[in-house]
Write an enzyme that holds these catalytic residues in place. Structure first.
Site, PDB file in Angstrom:
ATOM      1  NE  ARG A   1      -4.850   3.154   2.667  1.00  0.00           N
ATOM      2  CZ  ARG A   1      -3.866   2.272   2.518  1.00  0.00           C
ATOM      3  NH1 ARG A   1      -4.061   0.994   2.754  1.00  0.00           N
ATOM      4  NH2 ARG A   1      -2.682   2.671   2.123  1.00  0.00           N
TER       5      ARG A   1
ATOM      6  CG  ASN B   1      -6.096   2.370  -0.631  1.00  0.00           C
ATOM      7  OD1 ASN B   1      -6.842   3.228  -0.198  1.00  0.00           O
ATOM      8  ND2 ASN B   1      -4.793   2.564  -0.747  1.00  0.00           N
TER       9      ASN B   1
END
Length: 93
Positions: free
Chosen positions: A21, A40
């Site tokens: 990320r 996530n």
């Protein structure tokens, strides 16, 4: 700016707990002109939402697929849509 689009991509593979990320955000900011987020999901995938010019969204999608990412990407599924707005920057969720 009617040429803006919304890209939603789901990335599967070993993409959680590897800085995926963070790298996605850094890449989106480096491309420029993109807002959205990377988060996530409970099933192990990472969801990436990016809004901005289509060319820049396609650059981000190409990077997600290129394999030059942390962890291991087994596949990317994406849908294109109309921007919904509400994002000030590209963030990690």
């Amino acid at each position: 700016m009617n040429d803006d689009v919304r890209l939603t991509a789901w990335v599967r593979g070993r993409v959680q707990g590897v800085g995926f990320r963070w790298f996605t955000r850094a890449n989106a900011l480096a491309i420029g002109g993109l807002v959205g987020f990377a988060s996530n999901l409970a099933d192990g995938r990472v969801q990436v939402v990016a809004e901005g010019p289509r060319t820049e969204c396609e650059q981000l999608l190409d990077w997600l697929r290129a394999g030059d990412t942390p962890g291991r990407v087994d596949g990317v599924t994406e849908i294109w849509g109309t921007p919904r707005g509400g994002y000030e920057t590209f963030e990690i969720r």
